[in-house]
Scaffold this motif. Structure first.
Motif, PDB file in Angstrom:
ATOM      1  N   ILE A 151      29.583  20.575  22.419  1.00  0.00           N
ATOM      2  CA  ILE A 151      29.456  21.877  21.751  1.00  0.00           C
ATOM      3  C   ILE A 151      30.529  22.033  20.681  1.00  0.00           C
ATOM      4  CG2 ILE A 151      29.536  24.379  22.086  1.00  0.00           C
ATOM      5  CD1 ILE A 151      27.069  23.150  23.280  1.00  0.00           C
ATOM      6  N   ALA A 152      31.759  21.686  21.022  1.00  0.00           N
ATOM      7  CA  ALA A 152      32.854  21.842  20.064  1.00  0.00           C
ATOM      8  C   ALA A 152      32.696  20.932  18.857  1.00  0.00           C
ATOM      9  CB  ALA A 152      34.178  21.553  20.762  1.00  0.00           C
ATOM     10  N   ARG A 153      32.112  19.784  19.057  1.00  0.00           N
ATOM     11  CA  ARG A 153      31.937  18.827  17.965  1.00  0.00           C
ATOM     12  C   ARG A 153      30.927  19.319  16.946  1.00  0.00           C
ATOM     13  NH1 ARG A 153      29.380  13.766  20.285  1.00  0.00           N
ATOM     14  NH2 ARG A 153      31.259  13.895  21.578  1.00  0.00           N
ATOM     15  N   HIS A 154      29.852  19.928  17.395  1.00  0.00           N
ATOM     16  CA  HIS A 154      28.762  20.302  16.501  1.00  0.00           C
ATOM     17  C   HIS A 154      28.805  21.763  16.060  1.00  0.00           C
ATOM     18  CE1 HIS A 154      26.505  16.532  16.734  1.00  0.00           C
ATOM     19  NE2 HIS A 154      26.814  16.495  18.019  1.00  0.00           N
ATOM     20  N   LEU A 155      29.567  22.600  16.740  1.00  0.00           N
ATOM     21  CA  LEU A 155      29.607  24.023  16.399  1.00  0.00           C
ATOM     22  C   LEU A 155      31.053  24.502  16.331  1.00  0.00           C
ATOM     23  CD1 LEU A 155      26.701  25.362  18.644  1.00  0.00           C
ATOM     24  CD2 LEU A 155      26.617  24.897  16.203  1.00  0.00           C
ATOM     25  N   ARG A 156      31.873  23.793  15.588  1.00  0.00           N
ATOM     26  CA  ARG A 156      33.288  24.124  15.533  1.00  0.00           C
ATOM     27  C   ARG A 156      33.539  25.558  15.053  1.00  0.00           C
ATOM     28  NH1 ARG A 156      38.144  21.000  12.237  1.00  0.00           N
ATOM     29  NH2 ARG A 156      39.803  22.378  12.926  1.00  0.00           N
ATOM     30  N   PRO A 157      32.854  26.079  14.021  1.00  0.00           N
ATOM     31  CA  PRO A 157      33.162  27.451  13.576  1.00  0.00           C
ATOM     32  C   PRO A 157      32.938  28.512  14.644  1.00  0.00           C
ATOM     33  CG  PRO A 157      31.907  26.274  11.896  1.00  0.00           C
ATOM     34  CD  PRO A 157      31.863  25.434  13.130  1.00  0.00           C
ATOM     35  N   LEU A 158      32.107  28.227  15.650  1.00  0.00           N
ATOM     36  CA  LEU A 158      31.770  29.237  16.653  1.00  0.00           C
ATOM     37  C   LEU A 158      32.565  29.095  17.943  1.00  0.00           C
ATOM     38  CD1 LEU A 158      27.867  29.528  16.402  1.00  0.00           C
ATOM     39  CD2 LEU A 158      29.575  31.161  15.627  1.00  0.00           C
ATOM     40  N   VAL A 159      33.457  28.119  18.026  1.00  0.00           N
ATOM     41  CA  VAL A 159      34.159  27.861  19.283  1.00  0.00           C
ATOM     42  C   VAL A 159      34.961  29.075  19.736  1.00  0.00           C
ATOM     43  CG1 VAL A 159      36.053  26.541  20.296  1.00  0.00           C
ATOM     44  CG2 VAL A 159      34.238  25.361  19.090  1.00  0.00           C
ATOM     45  N   LEU A 160      35.677  29.735  18.816  1.00  0.00           N
ATOM     46  CA  LEU A 160      36.484  30.893  19.190  1.00  0.00           C
ATOM     47  C   LEU A 160      35.616  32.022  19.729  1.00  0.00           C
ATOM     48  CD1 LEU A 160      39.269  32.147  19.347  1.00  0.00           C
ATOM     49  CD2 LEU A 160      38.995  32.929  16.996  1.00  0.00           C
ATOM     50  N   ASP A 161      34.456  32.252  19.126  1.00  0.00           N
ATOM     51  CA  ASP A 161      33.549  33.287  19.615  1.00  0.00           C
ATOM     52  C   ASP A 161      33.041  32.943  21.013  1.00  0.00           C
ATOM     53  OD1 ASP A 161      31.578  35.619  19.174  1.00  0.00           O
ATOM     54  OD2 ASP A 161      30.240  33.940  19.605  1.00  0.00           O
ATOM     55  N   LEU A 162      32.695  31.680  21.255  1.00  0.00           N
ATOM     56  CA  LEU A 162      32.202  31.270  22.574  1.00  0.00           C
ATOM     57  C   LEU A 162      33.294  31.405  23.627  1.00  0.00           C
ATOM     58  CD1 LEU A 162      30.133  28.091  21.567  1.00  0.00           C
ATOM     59  CD2 LEU A 162      29.361  30.460  21.753  1.00  0.00           C
ATOM     60  N   LEU A 163      34.534  31.093  23.262  1.00  0.00           N
ATOM     61  CA  LEU A 163      35.638  31.260  24.200  1.00  0.00           C
ATOM     62  C   LEU A 163      35.863  32.728  24.546  1.00  0.00           C
ATOM     63  CD1 LEU A 163      38.219  28.685  22.788  1.00  0.00           C
ATOM     64  CD2 LEU A 163      36.861  28.473  24.870  1.00  0.00           C
ATOM     65  N   GLU A 164      35.780  33.598  23.558  1.00  0.00           N
ATOM     66  CA  GLU A 164      35.952  35.031  23.813  1.00  0.00           C
ATOM     67  C   GLU A 164      34.844  35.559  24.710  1.00  0.00           C
ATOM     68  OE1 GLU A 164      38.329  36.971  23.218  1.00  0.00           O
ATOM     69  OE2 GLU A 164      39.547  36.069  21.634  1.00  0.00           O
ATOM     70  N   ARG A 165      33.640  35.079  24.533  1.00  0.00           N
ATOM     71  CA  ARG A 165      32.541  35.508  25.400  1.00  0.00           C
ATOM     72  C   ARG A 165      32.805  35.110  26.852  1.00  0.00           C
ATOM     73  NH1 ARG A 165      27.644  36.844  22.833  1.00  0.00           N
ATOM     74  NH2 ARG A 165      27.828  36.767  20.560  1.00  0.00           N
ATOM     75  N   ASN A 166      33.301  33.895  27.029  1.00  0.00           N
ATOM     76  CA  ASN A 166      33.593  33.445  28.390  1.00  0.00           C
ATOM     77  C   ASN A 166      34.766  34.209  28.990  1.00  0.00           C
ATOM     78  OD1 ASN A 166      31.612  31.369  28.848  1.00  0.00           O
ATOM     79  ND2 ASN A 166      32.676  30.121  27.338  1.00  0.00           N
ATOM     80  N   ALA A 167      35.769  34.537  28.169  1.00  0.00           N
ATOM     81  CA  ALA A 167      36.900  35.319  28.675  1.00  0.00           C
ATOM     82  C   ALA A 167      36.440  36.696  29.137  1.00  0.00           C
ATOM     83  CB  ALA A 167      37.968  35.451  27.592  1.00  0.00           C
ATOM     84  N   GLU A 168      35.497  37.289  28.441  1.00  0.00           N
ATOM     85  CA  GLU A 168      34.951  38.579  28.863  1.00  0.00           C
ATOM     86  C   GLU A 168      34.210  38.449  30.194  1.00  0.00           C
ATOM     87  OE1 GLU A 168      32.529  39.972  25.689  1.00  0.00           O
ATOM     88  OE2 GLU A 168      34.193  40.256  24.296  1.00  0.00           O
ATOM     89  N   ARG A 169      33.498  37.336  30.376  1.00  0.00           N
ATOM     90  CA  ARG A 169      32.780  37.118  31.639  1.00  0.00           C
ATOM     91  C   ARG A 169      33.759  36.910  32.788  1.00  0.00           C
ATOM     92  NH1 ARG A 169      29.460  32.027  30.854  1.00  0.00           N
ATOM     93  NH2 ARG A 169      28.841  32.475  33.005  1.00  0.00           N
ATOM     94  N   VAL A 170      34.862  36.197  32.533  1.00  0.00           N
ATOM     95  CA  VAL A 170      35.839  35.940  33.588  1.00  0.00           C
ATOM     96  C   VAL A 170      36.454  37.250  34.079  1.00  0.00           C
ATOM     97  CG1 VAL A 170      38.102  34.911  34.057  1.00  0.00           C
ATOM     98  CG2 VAL A 170      36.365  33.599  32.820  1.00  0.00           C
ATOM     99  N   LYS A 171      36.741  38.167  33.161  1.00  0.00           N
ATOM    100  CA  LYS A 171      37.445  39.401  33.520  1.00  0.00           C
ATOM    101  C   LYS A 171      36.510  40.598  33.623  1.00  0.00           C
ATOM    102  CE  LYS A 171      41.611  37.731  31.210  1.00  0.00           C
ATOM    103  NZ  LYS A 171      42.633  37.966  30.157  1.00  0.00           N
ATOM    104  N   ALA A 172      35.210  40.359  33.702  1.00  0.00           N
ATOM    105  CA  ALA A 172      34.249  41.455  33.792  1.00  0.00           C
ATOM    106  C   ALA A 172      34.423  42.208  35.105  1.00  0.00           C
ATOM    107  CB  ALA A 172      32.823  40.914  33.683  1.00  0.00           C
ATOM    108  N   GLY A 173      34.334  43.531  35.023  1.00  0.00           N
ATOM    109  CA  GLY A 173      34.463  44.359  36.211  1.00  0.00           C
ATOM    110  C   GLY A 173      35.887  44.573  36.680  1.00  0.00           C
ATOM    111  N   GLY A 174      36.853  44.136  35.883  1.00  0.00           N
ATOM    112  CA  GLY A 174      38.239  44.339  36.265  1.00  0.00           C
ATOM    113  C   GLY A 174      38.768  43.351  37.286  1.00  0.00           C
ATOM    114  N   ARG A 175      37.965  42.348  37.671  1.00  0.00           N
ATOM    115  CA  ARG A 175      38.400  41.333  38.631  1.00  0.00           C
ATOM    116  C   ARG A 175      38.187  39.953  38.029  1.00  0.00           C
ATOM    117  NH1 ARG A 175      35.811  42.315  44.413  1.00  0.00           N
ATOM    118  NH2 ARG A 175      37.287  40.613  44.821  1.00  0.00           N
TER     119      ARG A 175
END
Length: 537
Positions: free
Chosen positions: A59-83
């Motif tokens: 994913i990082a190799r072929h979609l480098r401009p979007l990597v930061l957005d994908l990481l932020e999406r995953n960070a939101e999922r990790v901390k969803a619901g306050g836990r």
């Protein structure tokens, strides 16, 4: 409105490499049009694939401009619901560790993420009851993957992670039967305790056999080679995403508009940057800066430098819009408050005390307190700072900036303080260029030349006449009738420097930048305009 146009061939390659159980991407590639919901589902699918250890580098190799957005999406999922979702947290940590040496913005993201997240090896802190209560997915991360990821973080920034995490639970892993876990843990503890090479060799021989040490060295060499290959492959896929500025269509294919991105990022001329305060940024009116072609090129160069966490020097004539570019970049990334971007006008009378700080007296006689200067505040708090006219800075100011740019540490003489650069700190400076005899030149006597090798330079030239007209009619529509006549007068006053003298126009090499004024040509009949030139940006 800005569109990121994804390469359908790159998405097709990703889809072909993903097994059918995880391949939700293929059903969207078969569609001829993508609705807003489809685009969100595609980005969500790519974010999930980024956490799969078999597909992270793909994913990082072929979609480098979007990597930061994908990481932020995953960070939101990790901390969803306050836990903290521990399974997703571990997957994100392993993915981050693999991307540290490939993408420059990943390390800054990791610093922000771990400020409110547990360490990579957080499962070692759990009791047996707590461990059984944690829900893991079907492909639970192995402990060897977590300890290998921990070792990568230590190699990337040992000074930060050495003090950020509690390493005591890792000691028990020195007795495990898994060679990879034992070896990675031993290397981590050697780095944390700051062992010398001789001490590290003795320690590893007590924990590992000679064959196991050789096995670990081979694994490390293979990983280093793979990292170099991935860097080359990322550079070879520069066309994986293009950008264009246009109105958003309701239905698109192969395009992601700026509104589709996470609320924590913003796209600036195709470069995705972190955004500090989404609510305030939504109130920014981008029309304050007319985005003509040359302005977009300059903004893209500036955004790439900011994404790489580099110190930026904007060079150009007086009034060409150097400060305006930095202010616009600060506004769209959420640095809207005056305290979030500090500006200092340098001159002959500026001294290092204004930047570093000084002791000031208080209401109590004989008592003095330390008041940090502008640069000290920016470095310690992770703020943006802009030093205007760096070519006018005296030598003592340059001597303060040299260690900061070389070692990313600010030294304050007399206090024995050495301040590390806080996450989010960004250093900008501007330098004037002068025109004479058909070429641009820098001031001949300037101490700022000592810093030249540390800057990421962004040349900013005067706008051509057609772009000046576009700016004028866009900002003042009522002057469209007399725009040509006004531009005739303006170009005559400024020596016709807006005709074909832009040193960074596409298709032409940059104009030579001399260290002193060249001899004025006899056929050069341009007149000089003293004082600050007129800027229409």
């Amino acid at each position: 409105m800005e569109n990121l146009e994804l390469s359908l061939s790159s998405l097709g390659i990703i889809s072909r490499h993903v097994d059918k159980s995880h391949n939700e991407l293929s059903q969207y590639l078969a569609k001829q049009i993508w609705s807003q919901q489809d685009r969100q589902c595609i980005l969500g699918c790519l974010a999930q694939l980024l956490l799969e250890r078999d597909y992270t580098l793909l994913i990082a190799r072929h979609l480098r401009p979007l990597v930061l957005d994908l990481l932020e999406r995953n960070a939101e999922r990790v901390k969803a619901g306050g836990r903290i979702h521990h399974d997703l947290h571990e997957r994100l940590c392993v993915a981050l560790s693999k991307l540290l040496g490939i993408h420059p913005d990943v390390q800054a993201f990791a610093a922000r993420y771990f400020a409110g997240a547990p360490p990579v090896f957080q499962r070692l802190f759990f009791s047996s009851e707590e461990s059984s209560a944690v829900q893991y997915g079907p492909r639970r991360m192995k402990l060897r993957d977590l300890m290998a990821a921990t070792l990568r973080f230590l190699h990337s920034d040992g000074a930060k992670f050495r003090v950020l995490w509690d390493w005591s639970p890792c000691v028990s892993q020195l007795l495990t039967s898994d060679v990879m876990v034992r070896g990675s843990t031993a290397h981590c503890l050697a780095l944390v305790s700051r062992m010398t090479d001789n001490q590290k060799t003795i320690f590893l021989r007590k924990v590992l056999s000679n064959d196991e040490i050789m096995h670990m060295k081979i694994k490390a060499l293979e990983e280093t080679q793979q990292l170099e290959v991935e860097k080359a492959l990322v550079l070879a896929n520069q066309g994986s995403a293009m950008w264009r500025q246009e109105k958003a269509n309701k239905y698109t294919r192969g395009q992601v508009v700026s509104e589709d991105l996470s609320q924590n990022v913003v796209a600036v001329c195709g470069v995705v940057l972190p955004r500090t305060s989404p609510r305030q940024t939504d109130q920014v009116n981008p029309r304050e800066l007319v985005l003509v072609d040359s302005t977009c090129r300059n903004l893209r160069r500036l955004a790439l430098a900011v994404a790489s966490q580099k110190a930026v020097l904007l060079e150009g004539p007086i009034g060409c819009g150097k400060t305006a570019l930095v202010e616009f970049m600060a506004a769209v990334t959420g640095h809207t408050k005056a305290s979030e971007i500090l500006k200092v006008q340098l001159g002959d009378q500026t001294d290092s005390k204004m930047l570093l700080g000084m002791y000031r007296c208080t209401d109590i006689p004989g008592k003095f307190v330390w008041q940090p200067g502008t640069l000290t505040q920016a470095v310690a708090r992770g703020q943006w700072i802009l030093l205007e006219d760096i070519d006018h800075a005296p030598l003592d100011v340059i001597s303060v900036l040299l260690p900061l740019m070389e070692n990313k540490k600010l030294t304050i003489p007399g206090r024995e303080d050495c301040i590390d650069v806080a996450p989010g700190f960004q250093f900008f400076a501007t330098r004037r260029m002068y025109y004479s005899g058909g070429s641009w030149y820098r001031p001949q006597s300037s101490h700022a030349t000592l810093l030249d090798k540390y800057w990421t330079k962004v040349p900013v030239g005067n706008m051509p006449r057609e772009e000046l007209k576009k700016v004028l009619t866009s900002r003042y529509p009522g002057l469209a009738v007399v725009a040509d006549r006004l531009l005739d007068i303006y170009c005559q006053l400024t020596g016709e420097r807006h005709a074909d003298l832009d040193p960074v126009r596409p298709g032409s090499p940059p104009a030579p930048l001399e260290d002193g004024p060249p001899q004025t040509r006899t056929e050069d009949r341009t007149s000089a305009l003293e004082g600050r030139a007129l800027s229409l940006r």
